[in-house]
Design a protein around this motif. Structure first.
Motif, short mmCIF file in Angstrom:
data_model
loop_
_atom_site.label_atom_id
_atom_site.label_comp_id
_atom_site.label_asym_id
_atom_site.label_seq_id
_atom_site.Cartn_x
_atom_site.Cartn_y
_atom_site.Cartn_z
N GLY A 116 0.85 -1.12 0.01
CA GLY A 116 -0.15 0.10 0.02
C GLY A 116 0.85 1.20 -0.04
N HIS A 117 0.53 2.21 1.09
CA HIS A 117 1.31 3.50 0.86
C HIS A 117 2.00 3.48 2.18
N SER A 118 2.49 2.11 2.85
CA SER A 118 2.89 2.25 4.17
C SER A 118 4.53 2.74 4.10
N PHE A 119 5.03 2.99 5.39
CA PHE A 119 6.42 3.59 5.41
C PHE A 119 6.93 2.68 6.56
N VAL A 120 8.13 2.10 6.34
CA VAL A 120 8.97 1.56 7.36
C VAL A 120 10.45 1.92 7.50
N HIS A 165 3.66 -2.17 -4.21
CA HIS A 165 2.92 -0.95 -4.46
C HIS A 165 3.67 0.41 -4.39
N GLU A 166 3.10 1.31 -3.32
CA GLU A 166 3.65 2.54 -3.37
C GLU A 166 4.47 2.50 -1.91
N SER A 210 17.01 -7.04 -0.41
CA SER A 210 15.74 -6.12 -0.55
C SER A 210 15.26 -6.46 -1.96
N ASP A 211 14.08 -6.04 -2.00
CA ASP A 211 13.28 -6.33 -3.32
C ASP A 211 12.34 -5.27 -3.35
N GLU A 212 12.02 -4.79 -4.87
CA GLU A 212 11.20 -3.58 -4.78
C GLU A 212 10.05 -4.34 -6.03
N GLN A 213 8.77 -4.10 -5.61
CA GLN A 213 7.82 -4.64 -6.47
C GLN A 213 6.96 -3.56 -7.05
N ASN A 234 5.69 -0.17 -7.57
CA ASN A 234 6.50 1.33 -7.28
C ASN A 234 7.24 1.20 -6.04
N GLY A 235 7.16 0.32 -5.28
CA GLY A 235 7.53 0.24 -3.86
C GLY A 235 9.08 0.47 -3.85
#
Length: 172
Positions: free
Chosen positions: A118-122, A138-139, A154-157, A159-160
């Protein structure tokens, strides 16, 4: 409170000064829950100095710390926490969804898989021999401060985004 007096002596040995907030708050602590809250508020000092030791935390605060998402040598599966502290040989998964925000601290030999959607931030601080495997989908965004010889996968899916900041030192 006997534990408070014991901890204040230990804090001084760990480098706290009598006029620092960590020490002053420990002196005033009235119960174990208050001490755990101080640990979280003063997390940088506590993690940098391994204060108090994992054994001490387990002995005196074992049941309480889990309520605050502090885990030692534990197996976890958590969704949407605000904060997680993984110590010792803690392993497991953390999932952050929607618009949630989470701080994660991985230390010692912890092994965590963290997925944001989603639009989460970690925000993650990883130390020692800890291994953190992250996936941003996602975003969502994940920012990692990597200290010492810790490992990040790390992995980006979609628009993450994942950002890894190499601190080039062992701790804060």
């Amino acid at each position: 409170m006997k534990i408070s007096k014991e901890l204040t002596r230990m804090a001084l040995k760990s480098g706290a000064k009598k006029d620092c907030t960590t020490y002053q708050r420990l002196v005033a602590a009235k119960n174990p829950e208050e001490v755990v809250k101080i640990y979280l508020d003063e997390i940088n000092f506590c993690l940098a100095n391994d204060f108090p030791s994992n054994e001490y935390i387990l002995k005196h605060f074992g049941d309480i710390v889990r309520l605050y998402n502090i885990f030692i040598n534990d197996s976890i599966a958590i969704v949407n926490p605000n904060q997680v502290v993984a110590l010792g040989k803690t392993s497991g998964t953390i999932k952050i969804e929607e618009y949630n925000v989470c701080n994660v601290y991985a230390k010692h030999s912890s092994k965590l898989k963290i997925k944001s959607e989603g639009h989460s931030f970690v925000m993650i601080d990883v130390f020692d021999n800890a291994i953190v495997e992250v996936e941003a989908a996602h975003e969502s965004q994940i920012c990692i401060n990597r200290y010492g010889i810790s490992k990040v996968i790390s992995d980006e899916q979609d628009n993450g985004k994942v950002k890894i900041i190499e601190k080039n030192k062992l701790t804060y």
